[in-house]
Design a protein around this motif. Sequence first.
Motif, mmCIF file in Angstrom:
data_model
loop_
_atom_site.group_PDB
_atom_site.id
_atom_site.type_symbol
_atom_site.label_atom_id
_atom_site.label_comp_id
_atom_site.label_asym_id
_atom_site.label_seq_id
_atom_site.Cartn_x
_atom_site.Cartn_y
_atom_site.Cartn_z
ATOM 1 N N SER A 37 0.834 -1.199 0.000
ATOM 2 C CA SER A 37 0.000 0.000 0.000
ATOM 3 C C SER A 37 0.871 1.252 0.000
ATOM 4 O O SER A 37 0.550 2.259 -0.649
ATOM 5 N N GLY A 38 1.990 1.202 0.725
ATOM 6 C CA GLY A 38 2.881 2.349 0.764
ATOM 7 C C GLY A 38 3.475 2.691 -0.591
ATOM 8 O O GLY A 38 3.781 3.848 -0.872
ATOM 9 N N SER A 39 3.639 1.701 -1.446
ATOM 10 C CA SER A 39 4.146 1.975 -2.789
ATOM 11 C C SER A 39 3.145 2.775 -3.614
ATOM 12 O O SER A 39 3.528 3.601 -4.442
ATOM 13 N N VAL A 40 1.859 2.526 -3.383
ATOM 14 C CA VAL A 40 0.833 3.334 -4.050
ATOM 15 C C VAL A 40 0.954 4.789 -3.606
ATOM 16 O O VAL A 40 0.890 5.720 -4.418
ATOM 17 N N TYR A 41 1.151 4.983 -2.296
ATOM 18 C CA TYR A 41 1.324 6.346 -1.770
ATOM 19 C C TYR A 41 2.554 7.011 -2.391
ATOM 20 O O TYR A 41 2.504 8.174 -2.811
ATOM 21 N N ARG A 42 3.669 6.295 -2.461
ATOM 22 C CA ARG A 42 4.892 6.862 -3.028
ATOM 23 C C ARG A 42 4.714 7.199 -4.499
ATOM 24 O O ARG A 42 5.232 8.205 -4.987
ATOM 25 N N ALA A 43 4.001 6.339 -5.229
ATOM 26 C CA ALA A 43 3.749 6.617 -6.641
ATOM 27 C C ALA A 43 2.937 7.891 -6.807
ATOM 28 O O ALA A 43 3.218 8.723 -7.680
ATOM 29 N N VAL A 44 1.928 8.063 -5.969
ATOM 30 C CA VAL A 44 1.095 9.259 -6.005
ATOM 31 C C VAL A 44 1.929 10.507 -5.720
ATOM 32 O O VAL A 44 1.846 11.518 -6.416
ATOM 33 N N VAL A 45 2.751 10.436 -4.671
ATOM 34 C CA VAL A 45 3.586 11.572 -4.281
ATOM 35 C C VAL A 45 4.510 11.985 -5.421
ATOM 36 O O VAL A 45 4.723 13.176 -5.671
ATOM 37 N N ASN A 46 5.056 11.017 -6.141
ATOM 38 C CA ASN A 46 6.005 11.330 -7.202
ATOM 39 C C ASN A 46 5.328 11.679 -8.517
ATOM 40 O O ASN A 46 5.998 12.139 -9.450
ATOM 41 N N GLY A 47 4.024 11.473 -8.614
ATOM 42 C CA GLY A 47 3.330 11.886 -9.819
ATOM 43 C C GLY A 47 3.009 13.370 -9.844
ATOM 44 O O GLY A 47 2.896 13.984 -10.912
ATOM 45 N N THR A 92 7.537 10.341 5.626
ATOM 46 C CA THR A 92 8.423 9.992 6.736
ATOM 47 C C THR A 92 7.806 8.879 7.596
ATOM 48 O O THR A 92 8.506 7.963 8.044
ATOM 49 N N ALA A 93 6.508 8.963 7.840
ATOM 50 C CA ALA A 93 5.843 7.939 8.651
ATOM 51 C C ALA A 93 5.919 6.566 7.982
ATOM 52 O O ALA A 93 6.221 5.558 8.637
ATOM 53 N N TYR A 94 5.643 6.502 6.696
ATOM 54 C CA TYR A 94 5.728 5.234 5.972
ATOM 55 C C TYR A 94 7.150 4.679 6.014
ATOM 56 O O TYR A 94 7.366 3.488 6.284
ATOM 57 N N LEU A 108 -6.299 7.349 -5.695
ATOM 58 C CA LEU A 108 -5.304 6.325 -5.381
ATOM 59 C C LEU A 108 -4.706 6.550 -3.987
ATOM 60 O O LEU A 108 -4.410 5.590 -3.269
ATOM 61 N N ALA A 109 -4.519 7.811 -3.620
ATOM 62 C CA ALA A 109 -4.007 8.108 -2.277
ATOM 63 C C ALA A 109 -4.940 7.560 -1.207
ATOM 64 O O ALA A 109 -4.501 6.964 -0.221
ATOM 65 N N LEU A 110 -6.241 7.757 -1.394
ATOM 66 C CA LEU A 110 -7.209 7.255 -0.418
ATOM 67 C C LEU A 110 -7.230 5.727 -0.390
ATOM 68 O O LEU A 110 -7.368 5.119 0.673
ATOM 69 N N VAL A 111 -7.075 5.105 -1.552
ATOM 70 C CA VAL A 111 -7.042 3.640 -1.607
ATOM 71 C C VAL A 111 -5.850 3.096 -0.821
ATOM 72 O O VAL A 111 -5.923 2.038 -0.177
ATOM 73 N N SER A 112 -4.731 3.834 -0.827
ATOM 74 C CA SER A 112 -3.508 3.341 -0.195
ATOM 75 C C SER A 112 -3.631 3.172 1.311
ATOM 76 O O SER A 112 -2.841 2.446 1.921
ATOM 77 N N ILE A 113 -4.607 3.834 1.955
ATOM 78 C CA ILE A 113 -4.694 3.750 3.417
ATOM 79 C C ILE A 113 -5.613 2.626 3.901
ATOM 80 O O ILE A 113 -5.651 2.335 5.093
ATOM 81 N N VAL A 114 -6.340 1.990 2.986
ATOM 82 C CA VAL A 114 -7.333 0.987 3.392
ATOM 83 C C VAL A 114 -6.673 -0.172 4.122
ATOM 84 O O VAL A 114 -7.099 -0.571 5.217
ATOM 85 N N GLU A 115 -5.617 -0.738 3.565
ATOM 86 C CA GLU A 115 -4.971 -1.897 4.182
ATOM 87 C C GLU A 115 -4.310 -1.508 5.507
ATOM 88 O O GLU A 115 -4.310 -2.288 6.463
#
Length: 483
Positions: free
Chosen positions: A287-297, A390-392, A459-466
């Motif tokens: 899930s954290g990889s989805v967050y990182r992908a979003v941040v870098n997009g 940083t938290a991730y 996608l950011a919101l999806v990343s927190i579900v798990e």
Amino acid sequence: MTPPAPPRDPAGPGRLDAESAPGSWSRPVALVVAAAFFMENLDATILSTATASIARDFEVVPAEVGIAVTSYLVAVAAFIPLGAWLAERWGARRVFLAAIVLFTVASLACALSGDLVSLTASRAVQGLAGSMMVPIGRLIVLRSTEKSELIRAIAYLTWPALVAPVIAPLVGGLLTEHLGWQWVFLVNVPVGAALLVAAWRVIPAVPRAPRARLDVVGLGLVVAAVVSGVVAFELLGGAPTAVTGAGLLVLAVLLVLAAGRWFRRVAHPLLDLTAFRIPSFRVTNLSGSVYRAVVNGVPFVVPLLLQDGFGWSPAEAGLMLTWVFVGNLGVKPFTTPLLRRLAVIPIVTVSTVGLAATFVGAALVTAETSPVVIALVLLASGVFRSVGFTAYNTLQFADVPPERLGAANALSSITGQLAVGLGVALTALVVRIADGVLGTTGVGDPTGYRIALIVLAALALVSIVEGLSLPRGTGASLRAAPR
């Protein structure tokens, strides 16, 4: 009586020494490693602003220069496992110093390139060097850091990934406009030389441990899967190449499955996947990889929204994007105390929801919106992305035992680097699909970029579900009082 030999580390790839225990962390070492990360992260994105100038000099269309960007990202992601294996065989300090030298020499070769083929080859060598700097540098810091000090150490290692993609468009634009595109690479020569001297002085020598032979089959499967996946995203956005891209994407998935099966069966796998059994590590790297992908997009799409959609100049767009950097930097002094006082999962959740809200806010701005309002939206985006990132990055190693750090670090480095490349590729794909469906070109019409921002928010919101399913108290060791 001869003492028994130290036990063999079952963690496999990424181990640097025999039974080294975490101790007091070193700020100079963390700063040197962070500087190396910054140089590597900057080069991952800085070339995009010089694309037009390079295309003119090489007499090719700008789209063809994209292969030089892709070759770098592919090499970094694909050869991270090889870097971890080399560190075991030759020693972390030696390989880290060699990687800095190779990166600097490859940067000079890029600047001296006379055609696209030589530039692409030099960029691939740069990526190979970067693949060694990233996991080895981080593991050097992790192995000397207690859990209670992990927040502080990771804070030092996180800022390059946050800052570099944001300031890259501005730095690349200024260098290209005033000195020429070659200086996008030449600037690495003095920086690399200074970094080599500093690393030589502060990076400690770590005893090497016996190591099994290189898992050539595993390395081949990883490289093939990464290349297929990245190229697939490049091809999916165009109608003539969409079928080929879809085929490569299927191939990439099959190769990943084959690699996973191979690593579970072989005695000494290149990658030890058992770290994924640790819930906090699994969540932060999937899930954290989805967050990182979003941040870098975002650093990719926002300048295009301002330039192509609203008619801003590259310099104006680059300067506006620096407000994200201001947010990143401004919240840094508060990030460590925040992570020490509060549970990590609520921090990740709130920062991710806030980040998604800023994406929606950016999608709603128009050419008539006050620059002050746009700056405030980007400032808030920088604050939320810094805290969440940083938290991730800290949580992923919170529950990993010392003997598993090597294997976990190698896996984390690969997923993180792929997230960077796929984040940009996915964002560009959404823009191209939106423009194709709506019949727009992006120039003078910001619709495609707005849709991309909304998709990134979702996608950011999806990343927190798990992450919400993790047990209460996850990451509690991070808040232990430091010694």
